[in-house]
Design an enzyme around this catalytic site. Sequence first.
Site, mmCIF file in Angstrom:
data_model
loop_
_atom_site.group_PDB
_atom_site.id
_atom_site.type_symbol
_atom_site.label_atom_id
_atom_site.label_comp_id
_atom_site.label_asym_id
_atom_site.label_seq_id
_atom_site.Cartn_x
_atom_site.Cartn_y
_atom_site.Cartn_z
ATOM 1 N N THR A 409 0.887 -1.156 0.000
ATOM 2 C CA THR A 409 0.000 0.000 0.000
ATOM 3 C C THR A 409 0.925 1.206 0.000
ATOM 4 O O THR A 409 2.132 1.047 -0.148
ATOM 5 C CB THR A 409 -0.907 -0.100 1.250
ATOM 6 O OG1 THR A 409 -1.707 -1.254 1.113
ATOM 7 C CG2 THR A 409 -1.783 1.098 1.473
ATOM 8 N N THR A 427 -4.403 2.565 -1.490
ATOM 9 C CA THR A 427 -3.917 1.258 -1.922
ATOM 10 C C THR A 427 -4.668 0.746 -3.139
ATOM 11 O O THR A 427 -5.775 1.223 -3.441
ATOM 12 C CB THR A 427 -4.063 0.240 -0.769
ATOM 13 O OG1 THR A 427 -3.471 -0.999 -1.137
ATOM 14 C CG2 THR A 427 -5.526 0.007 -0.436
ATOM 15 N N GLU A 448 -8.995 -5.587 -4.015
ATOM 16 C CA GLU A 448 -9.298 -5.333 -2.608
ATOM 17 C C GLU A 448 -10.283 -6.326 -2.002
ATOM 18 O O GLU A 448 -10.294 -6.533 -0.785
ATOM 19 C CB GLU A 448 -9.856 -3.919 -2.472
ATOM 20 C CG GLU A 448 -9.467 -3.229 -1.205
ATOM 21 C CD GLU A 448 -7.983 -2.937 -1.147
ATOM 22 O OE1 GLU A 448 -7.343 -3.375 -0.170
ATOM 23 O OE2 GLU A 448 -7.466 -2.276 -2.050
ATOM 24 N N SER A 472 -10.294 -3.539 6.621
ATOM 25 C CA SER A 472 -8.943 -3.079 6.299
ATOM 26 C C SER A 472 -8.129 -2.931 7.571
ATOM 27 O O SER A 472 -8.672 -2.808 8.673
ATOM 28 C CB SER A 472 -8.995 -1.741 5.571
ATOM 29 O OG SER A 472 -7.700 -1.176 5.429
ATOM 30 N N GLY A 493 1.465 -2.017 4.539
ATOM 31 C CA GLY A 493 1.918 -3.258 5.148
ATOM 32 C C GLY A 493 0.843 -4.267 5.458
ATOM 33 O O GLY A 493 1.063 -5.165 6.269
ATOM 34 N N GLY A 494 -0.368 -4.142 4.853
ATOM 35 C CA GLY A 494 -1.415 -5.102 5.146
ATOM 36 C C GLY A 494 -1.720 -5.128 6.629
ATOM 37 O O GLY A 494 -1.793 -4.093 7.294
#
Length: 600
Positions: A409, A427, A448, A472, A493-494
């Site tokens: 992202t 992202t 997504e 998210s 970074g998820g």
Amino acid sequence: MRRLGIVVPLALLTSLVVASPGHADPGPPKKAVARGTGGAVTSVDPYATRIGLKVLREGGNATDAAIATAAALGVTEPFSSGIGGGGYFVHYSAKTGKVQTIDGRETAPAAMEHDAFINPQTGKPYNFSPQLVTSGVSVGVPGTLATWQRALDRWGTRSLGRSLKPATALARHGFTVDDTFRGQVQQNEKRFKAFTSTRDLYYAGGHAPRVGSTFHNPDLARTYRLIAQRGPKALYRGRLADEIVDAVQDPPTVRHPHLPVPVGSMVARDLRRYRALDQAPTRIGYRGLDVYGMAPSSSGGSTVGEALNILERYDLSSLPKADALHLYLEASALAFADRNAYVGDPSQVDVPLADLLSDDYAAERACQISGGSTMDKPVDAGDVTSYDGVCGDGGSASTNTIENENTQTTNLTVVDKWGNVVEYTLTIEQTGGSGIVVPGRGFLLNNELTDFSAEYDADDPNRIEPLKRPRSSMSPTIVLKDGAPYVAVGSPGGATIITTVLQILVDRLDLGMSLPEAIAAPRATQQNSAEDLAEPAFVRRYGDALEALGHQVETYEDIFTGTHEIGAATGIELRKDGSLVAAAEPKRRGGGSAMVVTPK
């Protein structure tokens, strides 16, 4: 200490060029830290940061600069962001003293089915990568452009068209390719070559762009010009909307793709009905500071906030560093257990946000932590229906889940001369999103919807539902001190975004690090799993001491890129004397770029 994860090898190095050789503005050198006054911008990319800074110098405010910076990132960081994706925008107004947010998360199409991620031939979920992510079914209705317009309407002083002009010129004239850009193209070679439009843009001549060459994206420049003329309706209605739908329902694959490329169910009405949502932020008090974050559909504000509430029970500054990190990891595990059990899109899930951010609830959760040993993980979620802040029995079912949320992202931070602040995380999910470039338009569509749980469970707050926003971890955060902005920080970074932002805050607010030091420090992430995953430098520095407390410290490895990096943060600190400290990563993701209007 062993390494966990599956290495995704980089494609074989190539030497020919997709972009034209030379002649692009090489851009400013990357500088990770900048100090000065008058405003500041920090992002992962020097072109984008410079564009944002120019807006500030021309009299634009923080929102104007943030949108211009984000549009430029859509050119130079197209594999992490762009108008084919979404994100979360957090804003502090110097005039009102309020923090407000916009939820620009992508949504599922109205026709999305509960078994959308199930392979009809096998009855099992598609392999996550590269099969599921490289698909039309993974594409959510984009929210980025609606977010830009809504932010400008609420807080900006410039039009969207004016805000897009610098990025349009950048796309048209080109920029100099660096190692990161080339590497991300190579990582996606198999996926990008599955689509004619993506192959033609990023593999013209059959090869990735050479480092030092000039990369142009004239299709994106034309798309930006169209949006400048017609506004967001250019994307959400009309021909471009139809082209997005066509790319989702009938992906532009090559004749014999090596991937299955499941098709999606998005229709034009899904785009027409999309709205970026004004939303109240999360807020917790932490050692006399006010910490504001993003409320659901993001789990960032609730999870960072809950973990800080737990950590406030301890005097971290008086502890040895390893002991303080032990508490940080344990608090993270508890907060992640609750995140997984309770947080989803509040339009379709009853999220007990006030309970999750309650000091009494945090006190009761902290009862499970021992200073001298680790908890057995995964830990159970707490019982939000019954708590009083007193230690005792409690807890519900274990809620450890496997996170598919991708690490690539991007994040930007802006402060203007009036003291307005923007923290913005955006992202397209996977590095390269779905892999689908909308033909003739120059931008990638997101993947997504893979943030939903793959298999439907009616009790899962992150289950697939039509028109729902997937959960998210994006955690753009603004900290106020005595009612004035003090620190703003965010990261890609998820699921590691949450722990990255949390660790930076702990390092800065509790452990005596400066903001640049906190952003550069080696990281570890704990998401309610048996192992603490950490960067190699963290393992070397703290692994033995943490293992003596019972931790299983393993080397983190990104299964998509094969790297060991966690996050790529940006942040700005506003000091009492009116000066600013803008910071970006010195090394992660190739290093970031921080600039101030008037350097010291």
